[in-house]
Design a protein around this motif. Structure first.
Motif, PDB file in Angstrom:
ATOM      1  N   HIS A 105      43.984 -35.428  14.070  1.00  0.00           N
ATOM      2  CA  HIS A 105      44.955 -34.944  13.260  1.00  0.00           C
ATOM      3  C   HIS A 105      46.103 -35.717  13.493  1.00  0.00           C
ATOM      4  O   HIS A 105      46.648 -36.035  14.659  1.00  0.00           O
ATOM      5  N   LEU A 106      46.824 -36.008  12.533  1.00  0.00           N
ATOM      6  CA  LEU A 106      48.113 -36.749  12.168  1.00  0.00           C
ATOM      7  C   LEU A 106      49.183 -36.088  11.649  1.00  0.00           C
ATOM      8  O   LEU A 106      48.799 -35.199  10.553  1.00  0.00           O
ATOM      9  N   GLY A 107      50.168 -35.708  12.287  1.00  0.00           N
ATOM     10  CA  GLY A 107      51.478 -35.493  11.737  1.00  0.00           C
ATOM     11  C   GLY A 107      52.324 -36.429  11.111  1.00  0.00           C
ATOM     12  O   GLY A 107      52.700 -37.161  11.874  1.00  0.00           O
ATOM     13  N   LEU A 108      52.270 -36.649   9.853  1.00  0.00           N
ATOM     14  CA  LEU A 108      53.011 -37.854   9.231  1.00  0.00           C
ATOM     15  C   LEU A 108      54.234 -37.313   8.474  1.00  0.00           C
ATOM     16  O   LEU A 108      54.550 -36.371   7.995  1.00  0.00           O
ATOM     17  N   ARG A 109      55.071 -38.468   8.380  1.00  0.00           N
ATOM     18  CA  ARG A 109      56.301 -38.689   7.683  1.00  0.00           C
ATOM     19  C   ARG A 109      55.734 -39.393   6.635  1.00  0.00           C
ATOM     20  O   ARG A 109      55.438 -40.692   6.638  1.00  0.00           O
ATOM     21  N   LEU A 110      55.299 -39.003   5.076  1.00  0.00           N
ATOM     22  CA  LEU A 110      54.816 -39.631   4.358  1.00  0.00           C
ATOM     23  C   LEU A 110      55.831 -39.764   3.043  1.00  0.00           C
ATOM     24  O   LEU A 110      55.940 -38.675   2.154  1.00  0.00           O
ATOM     25  N   GLY A 111      56.361 -40.947   2.717  1.00  0.00           N
ATOM     26  CA  GLY A 111      56.922 -40.994   1.633  1.00  0.00           C
ATOM     27  C   GLY A 111      58.373 -40.151   1.874  1.00  0.00           C
ATOM     28  O   GLY A 111      59.104 -40.337   2.931  1.00  0.00           O
ATOM     29  N   ALA A 112      58.829 -39.304   0.878  1.00  0.00           N
ATOM     30  CA  ALA A 112      59.743 -38.331   1.021  1.00  0.00           C
ATOM     31  C   ALA A 112      59.342 -37.060   1.525  1.00  0.00           C
ATOM     32  O   ALA A 112      60.319 -35.959   2.065  1.00  0.00           O
ATOM     33  N   VAL A 113      58.092 -36.785   2.072  1.00  0.00           N
ATOM     34  CA  VAL A 113      57.650 -35.763   2.691  1.00  0.00           C
ATOM     35  C   VAL A 113      57.904 -35.664   4.212  1.00  0.00           C
ATOM     36  O   VAL A 113      57.276 -36.766   4.820  1.00  0.00           O
ATOM     37  N   PRO A 114      58.793 -34.882   4.734  1.00  0.00           N
ATOM     38  CA  PRO A 114      59.105 -35.110   6.357  1.00  0.00           C
ATOM     39  C   PRO A 114      57.936 -34.872   7.174  1.00  0.00           C
ATOM     40  O   PRO A 114      57.940 -35.367   8.359  1.00  0.00           O
ATOM     41  N   TYR A 115      56.953 -34.025   6.805  1.00  0.00           N
ATOM     42  CA  TYR A 115      55.840 -33.642   7.593  1.00  0.00           C
ATOM     43  C   TYR A 115      54.650 -33.322   6.698  1.00  0.00           C
ATOM     44  O   TYR A 115      54.831 -32.472   6.207  1.00  0.00           O
ATOM     45  N   TYR A 116      53.376 -34.235   7.032  1.00  0.00           N
ATOM     46  CA  TYR A 116      52.502 -33.879   6.205  1.00  0.00           C
ATOM     47  C   TYR A 116      51.385 -33.942   7.254  1.00  0.00           C
ATOM     48  O   TYR A 116      51.129 -35.042   7.914  1.00  0.00           O
ATOM     49  N   ASN A 117      50.377 -33.033   7.120  1.00  0.00           N
ATOM     50  CA  ASN A 117      49.032 -32.748   7.971  1.00  0.00           C
ATOM     51  C   ASN A 117      47.911 -33.706   7.245  1.00  0.00           C
ATOM     52  O   ASN A 117      47.716 -33.519   6.092  1.00  0.00           O
ATOM     53  N   TYR A 118      47.612 -34.489   8.049  1.00  0.00           N
ATOM     54  CA  TYR A 118      46.558 -35.432   7.686  1.00  0.00           C
ATOM     55  C   TYR A 118      45.417 -35.522   8.615  1.00  0.00           C
ATOM     56  O   TYR A 118      45.324 -35.425   9.863  1.00  0.00           O
ATOM     57  N   TRP A 119      44.078 -35.088   8.169  1.00  0.00           N
ATOM     58  CA  TRP A 119      42.876 -34.998   8.839  1.00  0.00           C
ATOM     59  C   TRP A 119      41.839 -36.006   8.932  1.00  0.00           C
ATOM     60  O   TRP A 119      41.541 -36.509   7.760  1.00  0.00           O
ATOM     61  N   GLY A 120      41.148 -36.152   9.853  1.00  0.00           N
ATOM     62  CA  GLY A 120      40.136 -37.133   9.669  1.00  0.00           C
ATOM     63  C   GLY A 120      38.749 -36.485   9.226  1.00  0.00           C
ATOM     64  O   GLY A 120      38.946 -35.201   9.079  1.00  0.00           O
ATOM     65  N   GLN A 121      37.798 -37.033   9.040  1.00  0.00           N
ATOM     66  CA  GLN A 121      36.708 -36.476   8.608  1.00  0.00           C
ATOM     67  C   GLN A 121      35.655 -35.842   9.452  1.00  0.00           C
ATOM     68  O   GLN A 121      34.681 -35.168   9.289  1.00  0.00           O
ATOM     69  N   GLY A 122      35.954 -36.156  10.934  1.00  0.00           N
ATOM     70  CA  GLY A 122      35.337 -35.560  11.759  1.00  0.00           C
ATOM     71  C   GLY A 122      34.121 -36.424  12.696  1.00  0.00           C
ATOM     72  O   GLY A 122      33.675 -37.098  11.900  1.00  0.00           O
ATOM     73  N   THR A 123      34.142 -36.125  13.867  1.00  0.00           N
ATOM     74  CA  THR A 123      33.144 -36.818  14.509  1.00  0.00           C
ATOM     75  C   THR A 123      32.324 -35.947  15.693  1.00  0.00           C
ATOM     76  O   THR A 123      33.155 -35.452  16.155  1.00  0.00           O
ATOM     77  N   GLN A 124      31.073 -36.055  15.418  1.00  0.00           N
ATOM     78  CA  GLN A 124      30.158 -35.074  16.181  1.00  0.00           C
ATOM     79  C   GLN A 124      30.104 -35.363  17.828  1.00  0.00           C
ATOM     80  O   GLN A 124      29.918 -36.455  18.044  1.00  0.00           O
ATOM     81  N   VAL A 125      30.366 -34.443  18.402  1.00  0.00           N
ATOM     82  CA  VAL A 125      30.043 -34.518  19.885  1.00  0.00           C
ATOM     83  C   VAL A 125      28.916 -33.492  20.112  1.00  0.00           C
ATOM     84  O   VAL A 125      29.208 -32.216  20.026  1.00  0.00           O
ATOM     85  N   THR A 126      27.997 -33.794  20.951  1.00  0.00           N
ATOM     86  CA  THR A 126      26.991 -32.784  21.335  1.00  0.00           C
ATOM     87  C   THR A 126      26.650 -33.084  23.016  1.00  0.00           C
ATOM     88  O   THR A 126      26.496 -34.246  23.094  1.00  0.00           O
ATOM     89  N   VAL A 127      26.729 -32.208  23.438  1.00  0.00           N
ATOM     90  CA  VAL A 127      26.682 -31.892  24.947  1.00  0.00           C
ATOM     91  C   VAL A 127      25.258 -31.267  25.262  1.00  0.00           C
ATOM     92  O   VAL A 127      25.218 -30.266  25.085  1.00  0.00           O
ATOM     93  N   SER A 128      24.585 -31.912  25.957  1.00  0.00           N
ATOM     94  CA  SER A 128      22.856 -31.371  26.110  1.00  0.00           C
ATOM     95  C   SER A 128      23.021 -30.824  27.748  1.00  0.00           C
ATOM     96  O   SER A 128      23.773 -31.248  28.598  1.00  0.00           O
ATOM     97  N   ALA A 129      22.308 -29.760  27.955  1.00  0.00           N
ATOM     98  CA  ALA A 129      22.473 -29.074  29.326  1.00  0.00           C
ATOM     99  C   ALA A 129      21.515 -29.964  30.344  1.00  0.00           C
ATOM    100  O   ALA A 129      20.751 -30.597  29.839  1.00  0.00           O
TER     101      ALA A 129
END
Length: 120
Positions: free
Chosen positions: A96-120
């Motif tokens: 997650h990034l909180g961006l200043r984007l052009g004239a927008v002071p705060y814009y939430n920007y998300w990545g597509q996600g990366t899977q983390v799997t932890v086996s027992a």
């Protein structure tokens, strides 16, 4: 336009480590805060760790002492070092990034996600 490149997820045994990276590129933006969220099946998305422009960090109680968030402002990149992984850390991890984007002071920007799997 902003592009995010996430990497570092995978399958690891309990007690192991992984390092996630998220690099932003493009133009017309500046980064304010950065962070990592995760979402496990059937659960809500939750904050894992965040870091401000000033380098102030915060962590979910469940990961304190095991995960470390850091950022490289020159590279527009945020990292999440995950140690002593547990099966309950299994989730899709989102940058997650909180961006200043052009004239927008705060814009939430998300990545597509990366899977983390932890086996027992």
């Amino acid at each position: 336009q902003v592009q995010l490149a996430e990497s570092g997820g995978g399958l690891v045994q309990a007690g192991g480590s992984l390092r996630l990276s998220c690099a932003a590129s493009g133009n017309g933006f500046s980064i304010r805060d950065m962070g990592w969220y995760r979402q496990a099946p059937g659960k809500q998305r939750e904050l894992v760790a965040g870091i401000t422009n000033a380098g102030i960090t915060n962590y979910a109680d469940s990961v304190k002492g095991r995960f470390t968030i850091s950022r490289d402002n020159a590279k527009n990149t945020v990292y999440l070092q995950m140690n002593s992984l547990k099966p309950e850390d299994t989730a899709l991890y989102y940058c997650h990034l909180g961006l200043r984007l052009g004239a927008v002071p705060y814009y939430n920007y998300w990545g597509q996600g990366t899977q983390v799997t932890v086996s027992a």
